[in-house]
Write a protein that holds these residues in place. Structure first.
Motif: not given
Lengths: 281, 281
Positions: A144-146, A162-163, A199-203
């Protein structure tokens, strides 16, 4: 009496178990402060001044960068559990015995985790645009973020358009007003979140939302009163998750707004501020 | 300036197409009044003064007995459609071109029907403890009412203690306070609803709730902004119906309260009054 606001509050640093954490503190004196737990990609400069100063009219407000975020030192961990430990360490370093927590999105996951691991520390919970462990659609956040970043580049808009907001003209207008409010602070700005942090947060979010993770936090064990808020069409943490929180928490009030998304609390900041004041009183 | 309140407002009569309708009118002057649509078994004396006077501080309030109810003449019809026609005839007789509607329970069914059959008459909708045509569990109301009346007799409590409030001590205490507020008016009281009226109302509710009746009101056709309110555990019009209204209406705000039932708006009257004021402003 202080005239400090979210715009003028200096960014301060505090040592948290050997790591420097950045925070800002302002608002009316109150024994129990309201501590804000931030969302994915966010720094100190991503909180809506309309919400911060609205709430701060009646109580002390503390916003901070968790480990690895913005001007805070260290490396952002890739789990909600570790983020909750870091948040608790910050609150302990500040010498706070009891706080109200305002968790938005990822911050709402951290808030739930803190409410069960450190119950004595948490008096009340405000959970906005968030959901339970294993909740519907939460793990999709990376995609969604990408997609929003690509659309933002293509259309010359901020990804948050958008988000956080619905595609309707009224919600998009509210989004522009929100972004304008965010841009009002010009000095002593925070450092943007790094790619490694995001990236760590998305994980961490993907792991939190995994169906196999539904038992990470037992919502039935949360006894604190909770105010659950969202828009009617949240594409980041689908609105059904707010309903699930309301249904599973022992003592929750639910408020869902029309014509809005993940950022309903910013779109309806006057109503939201009024609700927060009443809920925390 | 008037000092009339819900306690002191005289019961008035108006001719509605040859039938006398009873009503009371009070509150701050406002172009658009808020008109209350009553619940099963209710008369003019069943509205919580805390809600009436709280709302009336900012706007004109009108409460009335629909056809066959209380001191109004005629025979109570056994369908929501006919009740909506009667309500519209009352509003027309009063010379009102546009109103805000506050529909509670059965009154909420009538409000939905009016919003689609007389859209120009209805500016905004407040829908409390109510649900859509064909909604879950609504048709059980006759059995639920009978059981509560039997429990009330057996335990020496008012049936509303069971019907409107949760079994928790806090909700039951709120129920007692509500009943005490209702009893404050001593003069110019309304006539209780007759058994014939209650039977007709139960029949109308059962028909409204029948799954085969789900198309009686197309919620997608309702364009008016709506505020949907309920408790977390409503045994008369199950809370899932409030969520369904929120999801199907084009422009609805949802607010669900903890530790409460059908009568959440009375249990949380200060919060509710504040929400109504903001929603109607």
């Amino acid at each position: 009496m202080t005239t400090t606001t979210s715009q003028t509050a200096a960014t301060q640093l505090i040592d948290v178990q050997g790591t420097s954490f950045a925070y800002r503190e302002f608002g009316a004196p109150s024994t129990i402060p309201l501590v804000f737990l931030h969302h994915l990609t966010a720094t100190l400069d991503d909180w809506d001044p309309a919400v911060l100063d609205g709430v701060a009219a009646k109580r002390r407000v503390i916003i901070f960068d968790n480990r690895g975020v913005g001007r805070s030192g260290g490396v952002t961990p890739d789990s909600v559990a570790a983020m909750a430990r870091d948040a608790a360490a910050f609150l302990d370093a500040k010498g706070l015995k009891q706080v109200d927590l305002f968790g938005y999105s990822l911050g709402g996951f951290v808030a739930q985790r803190l409410a069960v691991t450190r119950p004595a520390l948490v008096r009340r919970l405000i959970l906005a645009g968030t959901g339970p462990a294993g909740g519907e659609g939460i793990s999709n956040v990376g995609a969604t973020l990408t997609e929003a970043m690509q659309k933002g580049t293509a259309q010359g808009k901020h990804p948050k358009s958008f988000l956080f907001f619905s595609p309707t003209s009224s919600s998009q207008r509210a989004g522009q007003e929100f972004l304008t409010r965010l841009a009002a602070r010009k000095q002593d700005l925070d450092t943007p979140a790094s790619n490694e942090t995001i990236q760590a947060q998305v994980k961490a979010i993907a792991a939190w939302g995994s169906p196999s993770n539904a038992r990470e936090v037992d919502l039935g064990a949360i006894q604190q009163p909770a105010l659950v808020v969202n828009g009617n069409h949240d594409i980041m943490v689908p609105t059904s998750n707010s309903i699930a929180l309301f249904e599973k928490l022992a003592n929750a009030q639910l408020c869902l707004y029309p014509d809005s998304g993940h950022g309903a609390l910013f779109q309806y900041s006057p109503e939201f501020v009024e609700q927060v004041a009443r809920f925390l009183d």
